[in-house]
Design a protein around this motif. Structure first.
Motif, PDB file in Angstrom:
ATOM      1  N   ALA A   1      13.896   5.981   3.973  1.00 13.59           N
ATOM      2  CA  ALA A   1      12.650   5.267   4.234  1.00 13.59           C
ATOM      3  C   ALA A   1      11.469   5.959   3.567  1.00 13.59           C
ATOM      4  O   ALA A   1      11.447   7.177   3.432  1.00 13.59           O
ATOM      5  CB  ALA A   1      12.423   5.157   5.738  1.00 13.59           C
ATOM      6  N   PHE A   2      10.490   5.161   3.126  1.00 11.41           N
ATOM      7  CA  PHE A   2       9.273   5.727   2.560  1.00 11.41           C
ATOM      8  C   PHE A   2       8.072   4.976   3.101  1.00 11.41           C
ATOM      9  O   PHE A   2       8.196   3.875   3.656  1.00 11.41           O
ATOM     10  CB  PHE A   2       9.291   5.667   1.025  1.00 11.41           C
ATOM     11  CG  PHE A   2       9.392   4.278   0.447  1.00 11.41           C
ATOM     12  CD1 PHE A   2       8.271   3.487   0.291  1.00 11.41           C
ATOM     13  CD2 PHE A   2      10.621   3.770   0.049  1.00 11.41           C
ATOM     14  CE1 PHE A   2       8.362   2.202  -0.246  1.00 11.41           C
ATOM     15  CE2 PHE A   2      10.736   2.494  -0.494  1.00 11.41           C
ATOM     16  CZ  PHE A   2       9.593   1.717  -0.638  1.00 11.41           C
ATOM     17  N   LEU A   3       6.915   5.577   2.948  1.00 12.84           N
ATOM     18  CA  LEU A   3       5.665   4.954   3.362  1.00 12.84           C
ATOM     19  C   LEU A   3       5.012   4.349   2.129  1.00 12.84           C
ATOM     20  O   LEU A   3       4.718   5.057   1.162  1.00 12.84           O
ATOM     21  CB  LEU A   3       4.736   5.984   3.999  1.00 12.84           C
ATOM     22  CG  LEU A   3       3.499   5.437   4.720  1.00 12.84           C
ATOM     23  CD1 LEU A   3       3.893   4.601   5.929  1.00 12.84           C
ATOM     24  CD2 LEU A   3       2.579   6.581   5.142  1.00 12.84           C
ATOM     25  N   SER A   4       4.821   3.040   2.133  1.00  9.22           N
ATOM     26  CA  SER A   4       4.185   2.354   1.018  1.00  9.22           C
ATOM     27  C   SER A   4       2.681   2.306   1.260  1.00  9.22           C
ATOM     28  O   SER A   4       2.231   1.809   2.289  1.00  9.22           O
ATOM     29  CB  SER A   4       4.743   0.933   0.883  1.00  9.22           C
ATOM     30  OG  SER A   4       4.054   0.225  -0.138  1.00  9.22           O
ATOM     31  N   LYS A   5       1.917   2.836   0.320  1.00  8.78           N
ATOM     32  CA  LYS A   5       0.461   2.862   0.457  1.00  8.78           C
ATOM     33  C   LYS A   5      -0.197   2.208  -0.750  1.00  8.78           C
ATOM     34  O   LYS A   5       0.322   2.253  -1.859  1.00  8.78           O
ATOM     35  CB  LYS A   5      -0.049   4.305   0.563  1.00  8.78           C
ATOM     36  CG  LYS A   5       0.167   4.966   1.904  1.00  8.78           C
ATOM     37  CD  LYS A   5      -0.501   6.338   1.916  1.00  8.78           C
ATOM     38  CE  LYS A   5      -0.348   7.018   3.264  1.00  8.78           C
ATOM     39  NZ  LYS A   5      -0.987   8.364   3.259  1.00  8.78           N
ATOM     40  N   SER A   6      -1.347   1.633  -0.505  1.00  8.02           N
ATOM     41  CA  SER A   6      -2.164   1.123  -1.604  1.00  8.02           C
ATOM     42  C   SER A   6      -3.517   1.810  -1.570  1.00  8.02           C
ATOM     43  O   SER A   6      -4.041   2.139  -0.510  1.00  8.02           O
ATOM     44  CB  SER A   6      -2.348  -0.395  -1.496  1.00  8.02           C
ATOM     45  OG  SER A   6      -3.044  -0.725  -0.305  1.00  8.02           O
ATOM     46  N   VAL A   7      -4.059   2.042  -2.746  1.00 10.58           N
ATOM     47  CA  VAL A   7      -5.382   2.653  -2.894  1.00 10.58           C
ATOM     48  C   VAL A   7      -6.185   1.752  -3.829  1.00 10.58           C
ATOM     49  O   VAL A   7      -5.784   1.521  -4.976  1.00 10.58           O
ATOM     50  CB  VAL A   7      -5.288   4.077  -3.475  1.00 10.58           C
ATOM     51  CG1 VAL A   7      -6.683   4.674  -3.646  1.00 10.58           C
ATOM     52  CG2 VAL A   7      -4.432   4.970  -2.588  1.00 10.58           C
ATOM     53  N   PHE A   8      -7.309   1.248  -3.334  1.00 11.20           N
ATOM     54  CA  PHE A   8      -8.168   0.398  -4.152  1.00 11.20           C
ATOM     55  C   PHE A   8      -9.564   1.005  -4.236  1.00 11.20           C
ATOM     56  O   PHE A   8     -10.060   1.579  -3.264  1.00 11.20           O
ATOM     57  CB  PHE A   8      -8.269  -1.020  -3.573  1.00 11.20           C
ATOM     58  CG  PHE A   8      -7.017  -1.830  -3.739  1.00 11.20           C
ATOM     59  CD1 PHE A   8      -6.013  -1.781  -2.782  1.00 11.20           C
ATOM     60  CD2 PHE A   8      -6.834  -2.649  -4.835  1.00 11.20           C
ATOM     61  CE1 PHE A   8      -4.845  -2.518  -2.926  1.00 11.20           C
ATOM     62  CE2 PHE A   8      -5.686  -3.396  -4.988  1.00 11.20           C
ATOM     63  CZ  PHE A   8      -4.689  -3.335  -4.042  1.00 11.20           C
ATOM     64  N   ALA A   9     -10.174   0.888  -5.411  1.00 11.21           N
ATOM     65  CA  ALA A   9     -11.547   1.374  -5.610  1.00 11.21           C
ATOM     66  C   ALA A   9     -12.440   0.185  -5.944  1.00 11.21           C
ATOM     67  O   ALA A   9     -12.029  -0.744  -6.649  1.00 11.21           O
ATOM     68  CB  ALA A   9     -11.589   2.409  -6.733  1.00 11.21           C
ATOM     69  N   PHE A  10     -13.674   0.226  -5.442  1.00  6.37           N
ATOM     70  CA  PHE A  10     -14.615  -0.871  -5.635  1.00  6.37           C
ATOM     71  C   PHE A  10     -15.943  -0.332  -6.168  1.00  6.37           C
ATOM     72  O   PHE A  10     -16.327   0.793  -5.888  1.00  6.37           O
ATOM     73  CB  PHE A  10     -14.865  -1.617  -4.317  1.00  6.37           C
ATOM     74  CG  PHE A  10     -13.636  -2.259  -3.734  1.00  6.37           C
ATOM     75  CD1 PHE A  10     -12.738  -1.527  -2.978  1.00  6.37           C
ATOM     76  CD2 PHE A  10     -13.377  -3.593  -3.947  1.00  6.37           C
ATOM     77  CE1 PHE A  10     -11.605  -2.113  -2.443  1.00  6.37           C
ATOM     78  CE2 PHE A  10     -12.258  -4.202  -3.412  1.00  6.37           C
ATOM     79  CZ  PHE A  10     -11.366  -3.453  -2.665  1.00  6.37           C
TER      80      PHE A  10
END
Length: 262
Positions: free
Chosen positions: A33-42
Protein backbone atom coordinates in the motif's frame (compact mmCIF):
# COMPACT_ATOMS: atom_id res chain seq x y z
CA UNK A 1 -2.55 18.59 -0.83
CA UNK A 2 -4.76 15.54 -0.82
CA UNK A 3 -4.11 11.90 -0.07
CA UNK A 4 -5.60 8.48 -0.57
CA UNK A 5 -4.33 4.99 0.33
CA UNK A 6 -3.71 3.04 -2.85
CA UNK A 7 -2.18 -0.20 -4.09
CA UNK A 8 -0.18 -0.46 -7.33
CA UNK A 9 -2.22 -3.45 -8.48
CA UNK A 10 -5.51 -2.81 -6.73
CA UNK A 11 -6.89 0.39 -8.13
CA UNK A 12 -9.35 1.10 -5.29
CA UNK A 13 -9.17 3.43 -2.34
CA UNK A 14 -10.44 3.54 1.20
CA UNK A 15 -10.29 5.75 4.26
CA UNK A 16 -6.91 7.05 5.36
CA UNK A 17 -6.84 4.71 8.32
CA UNK A 18 -7.18 1.54 6.25
CA UNK A 19 -5.28 -0.23 3.52
CA UNK A 20 -6.08 -0.11 -0.16
CA UNK A 21 -9.06 -2.00 -1.46
CA UNK A 22 -8.41 -4.45 -4.28
CA UNK A 23 -10.26 -4.59 -7.56
CA UNK A 24 -12.77 -7.06 -6.15
CA UNK A 25 -13.10 -5.27 -2.82
CA UNK A 26 -10.63 -7.43 -0.90
CA UNK A 27 -8.08 -5.80 1.38
CA UNK A 28 -4.76 -5.24 -0.40
CA UNK A 29 -1.49 -6.46 1.12
CA UNK A 30 -0.31 -3.89 3.61
CA UNK A 31 3.31 -4.12 2.43
CA UNK A 32 2.26 -2.89 -1.02
CA UNK A 33 0.00 0.00 0.00
CA UNK A 34 1.07 3.59 -0.64
CA UNK A 35 -0.27 7.04 0.11
CA UNK A 36 -1.26 8.93 -3.04
CA UNK A 37 -0.78 12.68 -2.69
CA UNK A 38 -1.29 15.63 -4.97
CA UNK A 39 0.47 18.98 -4.73
CA UNK A 40 -0.92 21.97 -6.61
CA UNK A 41 0.46 25.52 -6.79
CA UNK A 42 -1.61 28.60 -7.61
CA UNK A 43 -0.89 32.19 -8.59
CA UNK A 44 -3.26 34.93 -7.50
CA UNK A 45 -4.23 36.88 -10.63
CA UNK A 46 -6.85 39.65 -10.66
CA UNK A 47 -8.74 38.27 -7.69
CA UNK A 48 -8.64 34.63 -8.81
CA UNK A 49 -6.35 31.72 -8.02
CA UNK A 50 -4.84 30.34 -11.25
CA UNK A 51 -3.27 26.88 -11.15
CA UNK A 52 0.35 26.89 -12.35
CA UNK A 53 1.62 23.47 -11.30
CA UNK A 54 0.38 20.00 -10.38
CA UNK A 55 2.18 16.90 -9.10
CA UNK A 56 1.08 13.43 -7.98
CA UNK A 57 3.32 11.37 -5.71
CA UNK A 58 3.15 7.90 -4.19
CA UNK A 59 4.63 7.62 -0.70
CA UNK A 60 5.63 4.21 0.68
CA UNK A 61 5.93 4.20 4.47
CA UNK A 62 8.32 2.20 6.65
CA UNK A 63 5.57 -0.41 7.07
CA UNK A 64 5.94 -1.52 3.44
CA UNK A 65 8.18 -4.36 2.31
CA UNK A 66 11.94 -3.59 2.20
CA UNK A 67 11.81 -3.12 -1.57
CA UNK A 68 9.36 -0.23 -1.23
CA UNK A 69 9.77 1.10 2.32
CA UNK A 70 10.88 4.70 2.68
CA UNK A 71 10.56 5.55 -1.00
CA UNK A 72 8.67 8.28 -2.84
CA UNK A 73 7.71 7.93 -6.49
CA UNK A 74 6.84 11.14 -8.38
CA UNK A 75 4.16 9.58 -10.57
CA UNK A 76 3.49 12.66 -12.71
CA UNK A 77 4.07 16.39 -12.75
CA UNK A 78 2.60 18.94 -15.13
CA UNK A 79 2.38 22.68 -15.63
CA UNK A 80 0.05 24.72 -17.86
CA UNK A 81 1.60 26.87 -20.56
CA UNK A 82 0.13 30.11 -19.18
CA UNK A 83 2.05 31.79 -16.33
CA UNK A 84 0.77 35.38 -16.11
CA UNK A 85 3.51 37.99 -16.02
CA UNK A 86 6.39 35.59 -15.42
CA UNK A 87 9.46 35.02 -17.57
CA UNK A 88 10.71 31.56 -18.47
CA UNK A 89 13.57 31.95 -16.01
CA UNK A 90 11.20 32.90 -13.19
CA UNK A 91 8.97 29.95 -14.06
CA UNK A 92 11.90 27.52 -13.88
CA UNK A 93 12.98 28.99 -10.54
CA UNK A 94 9.48 28.48 -9.08
CA UNK A 95 9.19 24.90 -10.34
CA UNK A 96 12.64 24.07 -8.97
CA UNK A 97 11.76 25.58 -5.59
CA UNK A 98 8.55 23.53 -5.42
CA UNK A 99 10.37 20.26 -6.14
CA UNK A 100 13.19 21.10 -3.73
CA UNK A 101 10.60 21.93 -1.10
CA UNK A 102 8.93 18.56 -1.54
CA UNK A 103 12.28 16.73 -1.41
CA UNK A 104 13.11 18.52 1.82
CA UNK A 105 9.66 17.68 3.21
CA UNK A 106 10.03 14.01 2.23
CA UNK A 107 13.40 13.81 3.97
CA UNK A 108 11.94 15.33 7.13
CA UNK A 109 9.18 12.69 7.06
CA UNK A 110 11.70 9.84 7.09
CA UNK A 111 11.67 8.91 3.40
CA UNK A 112 15.08 7.82 2.13
CA UNK A 113 14.78 7.73 -1.66
CA UNK A 114 12.93 9.73 -4.29
CA UNK A 115 12.26 8.43 -7.81
CA UNK A 116 11.64 10.48 -10.94
CA UNK A 117 10.52 9.08 -14.27
CA UNK A 118 10.92 10.50 -17.78
CA UNK A 119 8.28 8.77 -19.93
CA UNK A 120 9.02 7.98 -23.58
CA UNK A 121 7.17 10.05 -26.20
CA UNK A 122 4.99 7.11 -27.23
CA UNK A 123 3.34 7.25 -23.79
CA UNK A 124 0.46 9.68 -24.29
CA UNK A 125 -0.98 9.30 -20.77
CA UNK A 126 1.41 11.26 -18.55
CA UNK A 127 -0.36 14.57 -18.09
CA UNK A 128 -2.72 16.32 -15.68
CA UNK A 129 -4.15 19.44 -17.30
CA UNK A 130 -4.37 18.59 -21.01
CA UNK A 131 -2.98 15.98 -23.37
CA UNK A 132 0.04 16.71 -25.53
CA UNK A 133 0.70 16.22 -29.23
CA UNK A 134 3.46 13.88 -30.31
CA UNK A 135 5.73 16.80 -31.23
CA UNK A 136 5.39 18.24 -27.72
CA UNK A 137 6.02 14.85 -26.13
CA UNK A 138 9.20 14.57 -28.21
CA UNK A 139 10.43 17.88 -26.81
CA UNK A 140 9.50 16.81 -23.29
CA UNK A 141 11.45 13.58 -23.67
CA UNK A 142 14.49 15.52 -24.82
CA UNK A 143 14.40 18.21 -22.14
CA UNK A 144 12.81 16.65 -19.07
CA UNK A 145 15.77 14.40 -18.26
CA UNK A 146 18.12 17.39 -18.48
CA UNK A 147 15.81 19.42 -16.25
CA UNK A 148 15.61 16.65 -13.66
CA UNK A 149 19.41 16.45 -13.67
CA UNK A 150 19.72 20.20 -13.07
CA UNK A 151 17.20 20.00 -10.24
CA UNK A 152 19.02 17.08 -8.59
CA UNK A 153 22.42 18.74 -9.06
CA UNK A 154 21.09 21.86 -7.35
CA UNK A 155 19.46 19.77 -4.60
CA UNK A 156 22.79 18.04 -4.01
CA UNK A 157 24.52 21.39 -3.84
CA UNK A 158 22.21 22.70 -1.10
CA UNK A 159 22.27 19.45 0.86
CA UNK A 160 18.72 18.17 0.26
CA UNK A 161 20.01 15.19 -1.76
CA UNK A 162 23.12 13.19 -0.89
CA UNK A 163 23.59 11.54 -4.27
CA UNK A 164 21.58 10.34 -7.25
CA UNK A 165 21.85 8.08 -10.27
CA UNK A 166 20.12 7.78 -13.61
CA UNK A 167 19.28 4.71 -15.65
CA UNK A 168 17.87 4.45 -19.16
CA UNK A 169 16.91 0.83 -18.62
CA UNK A 170 15.14 0.99 -15.27
CA UNK A 171 17.82 -0.82 -13.32
CA UNK A 172 15.91 -0.28 -10.07
CA UNK A 173 12.80 -2.34 -10.97
CA UNK A 174 12.28 -3.57 -7.41
CA UNK A 175 12.21 0.00 -6.17
CA UNK A 176 10.14 1.51 -8.96
CA UNK A 177 6.43 0.89 -8.38
CA UNK A 178 4.68 -0.64 -11.35
CA UNK A 179 2.84 1.89 -13.50
CA UNK A 180 0.62 -0.71 -15.15
CA UNK A 181 -2.44 0.12 -13.06
CA UNK A 182 -1.95 3.85 -13.58
CA UNK A 183 -1.76 3.33 -17.32
CA UNK A 184 -4.95 1.28 -17.17
CA UNK A 185 -6.65 4.06 -15.21
CA UNK A 186 -5.45 6.64 -17.72
CA UNK A 187 -6.71 4.51 -20.59
CA UNK A 188 -10.19 4.46 -19.13
CA UNK A 189 -9.93 8.16 -18.31
CA UNK A 190 -9.32 9.01 -21.95
CA UNK A 191 -11.65 6.33 -23.37
CA UNK A 192 -8.75 4.66 -25.15
CA UNK A 193 -7.29 1.21 -25.02
CA UNK A 194 -3.67 0.68 -24.07
CA UNK A 195 -2.87 0.00 -27.72
CA UNK A 196 -4.29 3.39 -28.66
CA UNK A 197 -1.97 5.08 -26.16
CA UNK A 198 1.12 4.04 -28.13
CA UNK A 199 1.60 6.03 -31.32
CA UNK A 200 2.21 3.83 -34.36
CA UNK A 201 5.86 3.62 -35.32
CA UNK A 202 7.16 5.64 -32.39
CA UNK A 203 9.96 3.77 -30.67
CA UNK A 204 10.70 1.45 -33.58
CA UNK A 205 14.27 1.02 -34.83
CA UNK A 206 13.51 3.05 -37.97
CA UNK A 207 11.87 5.82 -35.96
CA UNK A 208 14.74 6.04 -33.48
CA UNK A 209 17.33 6.11 -36.26
CA UNK A 210 15.55 9.18 -37.66
CA UNK A 211 14.68 11.05 -34.47
CA UNK A 212 17.18 9.65 -31.99
CA UNK A 213 16.62 7.34 -29.05
CA UNK A 214 13.99 8.56 -26.59
CA UNK A 215 13.75 5.64 -24.21
CA UNK A 216 12.28 6.31 -20.80
CA UNK A 217 14.71 7.27 -18.05
CA UNK A 218 14.65 6.72 -14.31
CA UNK A 219 16.28 8.83 -11.61
CA UNK A 220 16.81 7.66 -8.05
CA UNK A 221 17.93 10.21 -5.46
CA UNK A 222 19.12 9.44 -1.96
CA UNK A 223 17.55 12.04 0.30
CA UNK A 224 19.57 13.65 3.07
CA UNK A 225 18.35 12.44 6.49
CA UNK A 226 16.71 15.19 8.47
CA UNK A 227 15.23 15.44 11.97
CA UNK A 228 11.71 14.08 11.86
CA UNK A 229 9.21 16.90 11.84
CA UNK A 230 5.53 16.40 12.76
CA UNK A 231 3.37 16.74 9.68
CA UNK A 232 1.26 19.81 10.37
CA UNK A 233 -0.06 20.07 6.81
CA UNK A 234 -3.72 19.00 6.77
CA UNK A 235 -4.58 16.23 4.32
CA UNK A 236 -8.00 16.71 2.77
CA UNK A 237 -9.40 13.61 1.11
CA UNK A 238 -10.78 14.35 -2.32
CA UNK A 239 -11.08 11.71 -5.04
CA UNK A 240 -10.26 14.21 -7.80
CA UNK A 241 -7.14 15.52 -6.11
CA UNK A 242 -6.02 12.14 -4.77
CA UNK A 243 -6.29 10.21 -8.04
CA UNK A 244 -4.74 11.62 -11.23
CA UNK A 245 -6.96 9.55 -13.51
CA UNK A 246 -10.03 10.87 -11.69
CA UNK A 247 -8.68 14.41 -12.01
CA UNK A 248 -8.16 13.96 -15.78
CA UNK A 249 -11.71 12.60 -16.13
CA UNK A 250 -13.10 15.61 -14.25
CA UNK A 251 -11.15 18.11 -16.36
CA UNK A 252 -12.29 16.46 -19.58
CA UNK A 253 -15.91 16.17 -18.48
CA UNK A 254 -16.03 19.89 -17.62
CA UNK A 255 -14.16 20.94 -20.76
CA UNK A 256 -11.67 22.92 -18.71
CA UNK A 257 -8.93 24.80 -20.57
CA UNK A 258 -5.54 25.88 -19.24
CA UNK A 259 -4.01 27.77 -22.17
CA UNK A 260 -5.74 31.12 -21.63
CA UNK A 261 -6.93 33.39 -18.81
CA UNK A 262 -10.05 34.44 -20.75
Amino acid sequence: SSSSPRNPGGGGSSSSSGGAAGAAGEQAPRDMAFLSKSVFAFQHVKGADVVIFGMYVHEYSSECSPSYAGRVFVECLDSPSVWPGLSGQERQAILTAILHGYMDYAGSRGYKFLHLHVPPPQDATKYIFHDRSLSIRLRVSMHLACWFKRILDAATGIGIVQTYKCSASGEFPHAMPSCSSSETDDASATSKTHRDLLVDGVGSAAWQSKHGCFNEKFFMAKLTPAPLVPDSIPLMFNSIAADRAECVRFIQSKGLQFDTLA
